[in-house]
Scaffold this active site. Structure first.
Site, PDB file in Angstrom:
ATOM      1  N   LYS A 210       0.829  -1.204   0.000  1.00  0.00           N
ATOM      2  CA  LYS A 210       0.000   0.000   0.000  1.00  0.00           C
ATOM      3  C   LYS A 210       0.862   1.253   0.000  1.00  0.00           C
ATOM      4  O   LYS A 210       0.617   2.189  -0.760  1.00  0.00           O
ATOM      5  CB  LYS A 210      -0.944  -0.016   1.204  1.00  0.00           C
ATOM      6  CG  LYS A 210      -1.906   1.161   1.235  1.00  0.00           C
ATOM      7  CD  LYS A 210      -2.888   1.063   2.384  1.00  0.00           C
ATOM      8  CE  LYS A 210      -3.932   0.006   2.125  1.00  0.00           C
ATOM      9  NZ  LYS A 210      -5.011   0.022   3.149  1.00  0.00           N
ATOM     10  N   GLU A 216       9.928  -5.543   4.216  1.00  0.00           N
ATOM     11  CA  GLU A 216      10.070  -6.893   3.661  1.00  0.00           C
ATOM     12  C   GLU A 216       9.814  -6.878   2.151  1.00  0.00           C
ATOM     13  O   GLU A 216      10.576  -7.449   1.368  1.00  0.00           O
ATOM     14  CB  GLU A 216       9.096  -7.860   4.348  1.00  0.00           C
ATOM     15  CG  GLU A 216       9.352  -8.073   5.821  1.00  0.00           C
ATOM     16  CD  GLU A 216       8.577  -7.117   6.708  1.00  0.00           C
ATOM     17  OE1 GLU A 216       8.500  -7.377   7.917  1.00  0.00           O
ATOM     18  OE2 GLU A 216       8.047  -6.092   6.187  1.00  0.00           O
ATOM     19  N   GLY A 271      -5.456  -4.478   4.503  1.00  0.00           N
ATOM     20  CA  GLY A 271      -4.693  -5.514   3.806  1.00  0.00           C
ATOM     21  C   GLY A 271      -5.274  -6.898   3.941  1.00  0.00           C
ATOM     22  O   GLY A 271      -5.338  -7.666   2.970  1.00  0.00           O
ATOM     23  N   ARG A 272      -5.738  -7.251   5.129  1.00  0.00           N
ATOM     24  CA  ARG A 272      -6.237  -8.604   5.343  1.00  0.00           C
ATOM     25  C   ARG A 272      -7.634  -8.812   4.756  1.00  0.00           C
ATOM     26  O   ARG A 272      -8.166  -9.916   4.798  1.00  0.00           O
ATOM     27  CB  ARG A 272      -6.220  -8.934   6.834  1.00  0.00           C
ATOM     28  CG  ARG A 272      -6.953  -7.960   7.726  1.00  0.00           C
ATOM     29  CD  ARG A 272      -6.597  -8.230   9.192  1.00  0.00           C
ATOM     30  NE  ARG A 272      -7.183  -7.270  10.114  1.00  0.00           N
ATOM     31  CZ  ARG A 272      -6.649  -6.091  10.409  1.00  0.00           C
ATOM     32  NH1 ARG A 272      -5.523  -5.716   9.812  1.00  0.00           N
ATOM     33  NH2 ARG A 272      -7.214  -5.283  11.280  1.00  0.00           N
ATOM     34  N   GLU A 357      -5.089 -10.513  13.767  1.00  0.00           N
ATOM     35  CA  GLU A 357      -4.693  -9.131  13.569  1.00  0.00           C
ATOM     36  C   GLU A 357      -5.886  -8.196  13.747  1.00  0.00           C
ATOM     37  O   GLU A 357      -5.721  -7.033  14.108  1.00  0.00           O
ATOM     38  CB  GLU A 357      -4.070  -8.944  12.181  1.00  0.00           C
ATOM     39  CG  GLU A 357      -3.315  -7.630  12.012  1.00  0.00           C
ATOM     40  CD  GLU A 357      -2.479  -7.587  10.754  1.00  0.00           C
ATOM     41  OE1 GLU A 357      -1.311  -8.021  10.793  1.00  0.00           O
ATOM     42  OE2 GLU A 357      -2.999  -7.134   9.725  1.00  0.00           O
ATOM     43  N   HIS A 388      -3.487 -37.108  12.327  1.00  0.00           N
ATOM     44  CA  HIS A 388      -2.274 -37.817  12.721  1.00  0.00           C
ATOM     45  C   HIS A 388      -1.234 -36.855  13.288  1.00  0.00           C
ATOM     46  O   HIS A 388      -0.057 -37.202  13.381  1.00  0.00           O
ATOM     47  CB  HIS A 388      -1.704 -38.572  11.522  1.00  0.00           C
ATOM     48  CG  HIS A 388      -2.602 -39.657  11.035  1.00  0.00           C
ATOM     49  ND1 HIS A 388      -2.476 -40.962  11.455  1.00  0.00           N
ATOM     50  CD2 HIS A 388      -3.664 -39.637  10.193  1.00  0.00           C
ATOM     51  CE1 HIS A 388      -3.415 -41.704  10.873  1.00  0.00           C
ATOM     52  NE2 HIS A 388      -4.147 -40.914  10.103  1.00  0.00           N
ATOM     53  N   LYS A 508       8.386  -3.386  14.258  1.00  0.00           N
ATOM     54  CA  LYS A 508       9.005  -2.831  13.048  1.00  0.00           C
ATOM     55  C   LYS A 508       9.944  -1.687  13.385  1.00  0.00           C
ATOM     56  O   LYS A 508      11.059  -1.606  12.851  1.00  0.00           O
ATOM     57  CB  LYS A 508       7.913  -2.327  12.094  1.00  0.00           C
ATOM     58  CG  LYS A 508       7.152  -3.397  11.353  1.00  0.00           C
ATOM     59  CD  LYS A 508       6.172  -2.735  10.383  1.00  0.00           C
ATOM     60  CE  LYS A 508       5.425  -3.745   9.562  1.00  0.00           C
ATOM     61  NZ  LYS A 508       4.488  -3.090   8.614  1.00  0.00           N
TER      62      LYS A 508
END
Length: 549
Positions: A210, A216, A271-272, A357, A388, A508
């Site tokens: 954005k 990152e 964002g999510r 979040e 399992h 951050k």
């Protein structure tokens, strides 16, 4: 910070729920089903291709009535209307929350700050189609004239988890001639391994950020640029190998990406919640425009259901209220998501961000400390692999973990009797969790008496079942939207802002300070605690060790 009654506990309905919990907390699902043979039908709902069964929960009619009254008292209906109308319900960032507008294809005007956002959405969708069609049709060529065969998405958080999940979920519908890959981790291994074996001349990158400053994403983007440059030399290559998805055209232009290769994002889409925005370009490239539109229609179907259905027939609301019941009265602190379809392997990870979040907050809308638990820990995995791995804890562990089982009646890959066996496990697990096995049942099975304590299952482990007809783009849209609205509903109940994420920021900012210390000559003057200073010192000494010694 002082604690005040400014959340759900201030309402009399909260107290009634507490009294009701005291009465039924020791009851068992075995009794509920024995006393009410029609319970499985009564506690179920159908919308489109989805059959939703919530009968295997520790609830009665009275429980649901009280929970719905609580939802009404906290003003859930008004908050739903506020979100859909574009009111700035993200109060800490003074933003509207309009991911629902992204999948509304009606074109009806929707105003934000005096601007009708629907033409913006429509225009971006058209531009996405042009880009996707050019790549899928082989018309987009790299710097050497070779056809683009590899599309690499570089993003993190919602700019990675959404496209990653939906691309994998819709893999059956994808163009297998196009190689889809994603990079998110700042660990150099991620981009090195992702690009291994690819030809730069045939690869295009989608840089999704954005702000176009996310450390990152931009670190990986710079590495991708150098990777292509090493092959292209001085040839102009950025316009042929890089697409930006951002709200900052200025920053994307500084990187070298022209406006023609830039798709817009808006601050009223978190964002999510962004996979149906331009962030979904990777999905459209992989599965095609028509399937992307079907995905949007699935989202919109649940949006309309959530907005209009009465609470006692509203799937996201019921899921949310049952989750509040477990989280705040039974004090169950986690929730398992268990898809029984290989294509949904990434869904638990996607939901971890979407839920934790959003509702991992301890401060309420008034800026005060909440005196109650909010978002649970979300985790899970695909069946039957998970059976399992961690199902032992679900069945006999000391902690009760409510769960959601997600399955499909018709397989996309009809391979022998695989699907019949898969779904047998799907139904068996929720039954076993709910009803368990008593000591008498162990004896009747011919198991020695000394084994009874180990072979007994307590049951009363609650679950929901979401059973779709078939995995399609539309059902994937429905599935995601159900959880989005469940999360929002719980945020309203808990009186928190589900749409900011300030907790992401502190780490951050500290990381940016420490990054300088990892290479500077002297860190003695920096204001770190003794543990962090020592860790940095040890790291520096280990980093400089000669590998030959």
């Amino acid at each position: 910070m002082t604690q005040k009654l400014s959340g759900p506990e201030k309402f009399i309905e909260w107290g009634y729920l507490g009294e009701h919990f005291s009465k039924i907390k020791t009851e068992h699902l075995r009794e509920y089903f024995r006393e009410d043979p029609g319970r499985g039908d009564r506690f179920s709902l159908t919308i489109g291709d989805l059959y939703f069964d919530y009968s295997k929960n520790m609830i009665k009619n009275e429980t649901l009535d009280l929970l719905i009254k609580l939802a009404e008292k906290v003003g859930l209906r008004q908050r739903i209307d506020d979100m859909f109308s574009g009111k700035k319900i993200n109060t800490t960032e003074d933003r509207a929350v309009l991911h629902t507008a992204l999948r509304n294809l009606s074109g009806e005007p929707l105003m934000v700050d005096g601007i009708d956002v629907m033409p913006l959405i429509s225009g971006t969708l058209d531009k996405m189609k042009i880009v996707a069609d050019r790549i899928r049709g082989g018309d987009w060529k790299g710097f050497s004239g070779k056809q683009i065969k590899n599309v690499v998405n570089i993003g993190i958080g919602g700019s990675d988890l959404g496209p990653r999940f939906v691309c994998n979920a819709l893999k059956w519908y994808s163009d297998r001639e196009i190689n889809i890959r994603l990079v998110s981790n700042i660990d150099g291994t991620d981009i090195v391994e992702t690009l291994y074996g690819l030809d730069p001349e045939e690869t295009i990158f989608i840089i999704a950020s954005k702000t176009f400053t996310t450390i990152e994403t931009m670190t990986n983007a710079e590495s991708a640029k150098e990777w292509v440059r090493s092959s292209a030399g001085n040839t102009e290559f950025i316009s042929k190998h890089f697409i930006a998805i951002t709200s900052s055209r200025e920053n994307s232009e500084l990187f070298g990406i022209s406006p023609e290769n830039t798709l817009e994002m808006w601050d009223w889409v978190g964002g999510r919640y962004s996979v149906t925005s331009s962030i979904g370009l990777l999905v459209m490239i992989s599965a095609g425009y028509d399937n992307f539109i079907s995905l949007l229609k699935g989202f919109h179907k649940i949006d309309e259901h959530f907005k209009n259905a009465p609470f006692n027939e509203n799937i996201p609301v019921i899921m949310a209220l049952i989750g509040v019941w477990y989280n705040n009265f039974f004090m169950y602190g986690s929730h398992a998501v268990l898809p029984y379809d290989q294509y949904l392997a990434d869904f638990p990870a996607y939901l971890q961000q979407c839920d934790m979040e959003s509702n991992g907050k301890s401060i309420n809308l008034e800026g005060e400390l909440a005196g109650y638990h909010t978002g649970p820990v979300i985790w899970g995995g695909i069946g039957t692999n998970s059976q399992h791995a961690f199902f032992q804890l679900l069945h006999q562990g000391s902690r009760v973990v409510p769960a959601d089982f997600i399955g499909f009646a018709q397989p996309l890959n009809d391979q022998g009797d695989h699907h019949r066996k898969l779904m047998a496990n799907f139904f068996a697990q929720s039954k076993a969790l709910a009803f368990g096995r008593t000591g008498n049942e162990v004896l009747k099975a011919g198991i020695p008496e000394e084994q009874i304590p180990f072979r007994t299952f307590p049951g009363n482990r609650p679950s929901n079942t979401l059973l779709f007809t078939r995995l399609t783009p539309e059902t994937i849209g429905m599935l995601i939207a159900i959880y989005e609205h469940k999360i929002f509903t719980q945020g309203v109940i808990w009186n928190i802002n589900s749409f900011d994420q300030w907790g992401v920021e502190l780490g951050k900012s500290i990381a940016s300070e420490i990054a300088e210390d990892l290479t500077s000559e002297d860190i003695s003057g920096n204001d770190h605690d003794s543990s962090t200073k020592e860790l940095i010192s040890v790291f520096r000494s280990l980093r400089d060790v000669d590998e030959g010694n």
